[in-house]
Scaffold this motif. Structure first.
Motif, PDB file in Angstrom:
ATOM      1  N   ARG A  35      -4.667  86.843 -10.303  1.00  0.00           N
ATOM      2  CA  ARG A  35      -3.971  86.683  -9.196  1.00  0.00           C
ATOM      3  C   ARG A  35      -3.350  88.088  -8.922  1.00  0.00           C
ATOM      4  NH1 ARG A  35      -3.444  81.558 -11.688  1.00  0.00           N
ATOM      5  NH2 ARG A  35      -1.447  82.283 -13.215  1.00  0.00           N
ATOM      6  N   GLN A  36      -3.263  89.074  -9.660  1.00  0.00           N
ATOM      7  CA  GLN A  36      -2.699  90.153  -9.269  1.00  0.00           C
ATOM      8  C   GLN A  36      -3.552  91.105  -8.324  1.00  0.00           C
ATOM      9  OE1 GLN A  36       0.144  92.012 -10.489  1.00  0.00           O
ATOM     10  NE2 GLN A  36       0.656  89.986 -11.235  1.00  0.00           N
ATOM     11  N   GLN A  37      -4.832  90.272  -8.097  1.00  0.00           N
ATOM     12  CA  GLN A  37      -5.786  91.063  -6.861  1.00  0.00           C
ATOM     13  C   GLN A  37      -5.770  92.499  -6.730  1.00  0.00           C
ATOM     14  OE1 GLN A  37      -3.824  88.972  -3.557  1.00  0.00           O
ATOM     15  NE2 GLN A  37      -5.281  87.278  -3.747  1.00  0.00           N
ATOM     16  N   GLY A  38      -6.162  92.998  -7.955  1.00  0.00           N
ATOM     17  CA  GLY A  38      -6.236  94.530  -8.010  1.00  0.00           C
ATOM     18  C   GLY A  38      -5.043  95.218  -8.175  1.00  0.00           C
ATOM     19  N   ARG A  39      -3.829  94.871  -7.852  1.00  0.00           N
ATOM     20  CA  ARG A  39      -2.502  95.489  -7.833  1.00  0.00           C
ATOM     21  C   ARG A  39      -2.425  96.376  -8.910  1.00  0.00           C
ATOM     22  NH1 ARG A  39       2.519  95.894  -9.607  1.00  0.00           N
ATOM     23  NH2 ARG A  39       2.342  94.039 -10.970  1.00  0.00           N
ATOM     24  N   ILE A  40      -2.748  95.832 -10.022  1.00  0.00           N
ATOM     25  CA  ILE A  40      -2.637  96.660 -11.565  1.00  0.00           C
ATOM     26  C   ILE A  40      -4.159  96.820 -11.768  1.00  0.00           C
ATOM     27  CG2 ILE A  40      -0.379  96.249 -12.107  1.00  0.00           C
ATOM     28  CD1 ILE A  40      -1.638  94.206 -14.261  1.00  0.00           C
ATOM     29  N   ARG A  41      -4.620  97.895 -12.676  1.00  0.00           N
ATOM     30  CA  ARG A  41      -5.876  98.126 -13.058  1.00  0.00           C
ATOM     31  C   ARG A  41      -5.909  97.401 -14.580  1.00  0.00           C
ATOM     32  NH1 ARG A  41      -6.580 103.734 -13.562  1.00  0.00           N
ATOM     33  NH2 ARG A  41      -4.524 103.655 -13.830  1.00  0.00           N
ATOM     34  N   ALA A  42      -7.184  97.020 -15.134  1.00  0.00           N
ATOM     35  CA  ALA A  42      -7.406  96.752 -16.315  1.00  0.00           C
ATOM     36  C   ALA A  42      -8.747  97.055 -16.722  1.00  0.00           C
ATOM     37  CB  ALA A  42      -7.404  95.152 -16.347  1.00  0.00           C
ATOM     38  N   ALA A  43      -8.657  97.363 -18.328  1.00  0.00           N
ATOM     39  CA  ALA A  43      -9.839  97.872 -18.917  1.00  0.00           C
ATOM     40  C   ALA A  43      -9.691  96.998 -20.238  1.00  0.00           C
ATOM     41  CB  ALA A  43      -9.840  99.321 -19.280  1.00  0.00           C
ATOM     42  N   LEU A  44     -10.665  95.996 -20.463  1.00  0.00           N
ATOM     43  CA  LEU A  44     -10.630  94.876 -21.300  1.00  0.00           C
ATOM     44  C   LEU A  44     -11.663  94.845 -22.244  1.00  0.00           C
ATOM     45  CD1 LEU A  44      -9.741  92.274 -18.630  1.00  0.00           C
ATOM     46  CD2 LEU A  44      -7.908  93.658 -20.078  1.00  0.00           C
ATOM     47  N   ASP A  45     -11.477  94.856 -23.544  1.00  0.00           N
ATOM     48  CA  ASP A  45     -12.734  94.657 -24.457  1.00  0.00           C
ATOM     49  C   ASP A  45     -12.561  93.368 -25.024  1.00  0.00           C
ATOM     50  OD1 ASP A  45     -14.651  95.279 -26.290  1.00  0.00           O
ATOM     51  OD2 ASP A  45     -13.372  95.209 -27.882  1.00  0.00           O
ATOM     52  N   VAL A  46     -11.652  92.506 -24.712  1.00  0.00           N
ATOM     53  CA  VAL A  46     -11.490  90.992 -25.333  1.00  0.00           C
ATOM     54  C   VAL A  46     -10.967  90.309 -24.263  1.00  0.00           C
ATOM     55  CG1 VAL A  46     -11.039  91.496 -27.651  1.00  0.00           C
ATOM     56  CG2 VAL A  46      -9.073  91.856 -26.233  1.00  0.00           C
ATOM     57  N   LEU A  47     -11.293  89.104 -23.998  1.00  0.00           N
ATOM     58  CA  LEU A  47     -10.960  88.173 -22.949  1.00  0.00           C
ATOM     59  C   LEU A  47     -10.697  86.909 -23.283  1.00  0.00           C
ATOM     60  CD1 LEU A  47     -13.528  90.248 -21.530  1.00  0.00           C
ATOM     61  CD2 LEU A  47     -12.025  89.540 -19.743  1.00  0.00           C
ATOM     62  N   ASP A  48     -10.161  85.876 -22.627  1.00  0.00           N
ATOM     63  CA  ASP A  48     -10.086  84.586 -22.673  1.00  0.00           C
ATOM     64  C   ASP A  48     -10.391  83.998 -21.436  1.00  0.00           C
ATOM     65  OD1 ASP A  48      -9.426  82.075 -23.809  1.00  0.00           O
ATOM     66  OD2 ASP A  48      -7.203  82.457 -23.122  1.00  0.00           O
ATOM     67  N   PRO A  49     -11.706  83.256 -21.318  1.00  0.00           N
ATOM     68  CA  PRO A  49     -12.417  82.915 -22.563  1.00  0.00           C
ATOM     69  C   PRO A  49     -13.630  83.994 -22.767  1.00  0.00           C
ATOM     70  CG  PRO A  49     -13.299  81.817 -20.573  1.00  0.00           C
ATOM     71  CD  PRO A  49     -12.029  82.562 -20.244  1.00  0.00           C
TER      72      PRO A  49
END
Length: 308
Positions: free
Chosen positions: A238-252
């Motif tokens: 829902r942030q629609q790219g406003r912030i960036r993310a680099a994720l090694d773990v996710l849910d689900p």
């Protein structure tokens, strides 16, 4: 004194090598019938270990030695009365390496260059640095400390958050003022990079929800190498790219192919590989040998987090 030890793979048995006299080691994948009614030390499979715990029902087990650091959800599946040790000392370095790698990849836009290379394009860009950035490290256990040590040479402005506020003197980092987790709302707006290294569980479930993500500044980077449940995945979308993310773990996990996060602007996804490096096998083998030696001496095993 004699001990009977099981490990899930021949590869792990080979890494462990010769054990002291009186120790018998057998390969048991926990999907087949148990080799004995009494097992002194059981090492479950690395991935999905908790789903195999039903195989321990009715057995006499001295210790379950996990190959993972995290143990959220284990207590609900492990038969009562069996001590459980996590793999502290095994994955911290590799997970910290990946945290820094994900941070650098996102800051310096490395995915852009990979895509450009596939098309034979020369595609320079003026990117964000890691140097001089305000980094908020959330979690200061073994993994968090390892991340802090690897970030220190990058000349960053580091703020550390953990469950409780406290001053810490570290032989390499010097004095570290650890802030309490309830200070996050005040600290987030000023952070340019936020790295999560907290454990999972009810206390941290969806800690980064719509409200918390909304406090992060535009174009800030969120890096998660803790547990996927720390971040509300739908809220991140829902942030629609406003912030960036680099994720090694996710849910689900695994993230479904049709999930919108895959195509969310500014998101870099790794498939939970923080500890999956060549450092793992010799380190878990070393920990298992250490546990065997302690048990032979009549000492309490290390790293016991449940049932001790």
């Amino acid at each position: 004194m004699s001990l009977f030890v099981t490990v899930p793979t021949a590869r792990l048995a080979e890494n462990i090598g010769a054990l002291p006299e009186g120790v018998e080691l057998e390969i048991w994948d926990m999907a087949s019938p148990a080799p004995r009614e009494r097992i002194d030390l059981v090492v479950p499979p690395y991935m999905g270990g908790a789903k195999f715990f039903g195989a321990l029902e009715g057995l006499e087990v001295g210790l379950v030695q996990s190959q993972s650091i995290g143990y959220d959800g284990v207590e609900e599946q492990l038969p009562a009365g069996i001590p459980f040790a996590n793999a502290a000392s095994v994955h911290e370095a590799s997970t910290a390496e990946l945290a820094v790698a994900l941070t650098l990849a996102a800051q310096r836009q490395l995915p852009r260059f990979v895509l450009a290379q596939q098309d034979g394009q020369w595609s320079p860009v003026f990117a964000e640095s890691l140097a001089d950035r305000k980094v908020l490290l959330v979690g200061f256990g073994g993994v968090g400390e390892a991340i802090a040590l690897r970030l220190e040479p990058f000349e960053i402005d580091l703020t550390v958050v953990a469950r409780t506020a406290r001053p810490v003197w570290h032989e390499r980092l010097g004095r570290v003022q650890v802030h309490a987790i309830d200070e996050l709302p005040a600290l987030l707006p000023d952070a340019e990079i936020v790295i999560l290294a907290l454990p999972g569980g009810g206390a941290t479930h969806h800690l980064f929800d719509d409200e918390m993500l909304g406090l992060m500044s535009d174009s800030a980077l969120l890096v998660n190498v803790g547990r996927g449940t720390l971040v509300d995945t739908d809220a991140l979308v829902r942030q629609q790219g406003r912030i960036r993310a680099a994720l090694d773990v996710l849910d689900p996990e695994p993230l479904p192919a049709e999930h919108p996060l895959w195509k969310t602007d500014g998101v870099l996804i790794a498939p939970h590989v923080g500890g999956a490096s060549t450092a793992m096998n010799p380190r878990i083998a070393r920990l298992i040998r250490k546990q065997v030696e302690r048990m032979l001496r009549g000492e309490a095993p290390a790293n016991v987090v449940l049932g001790g």
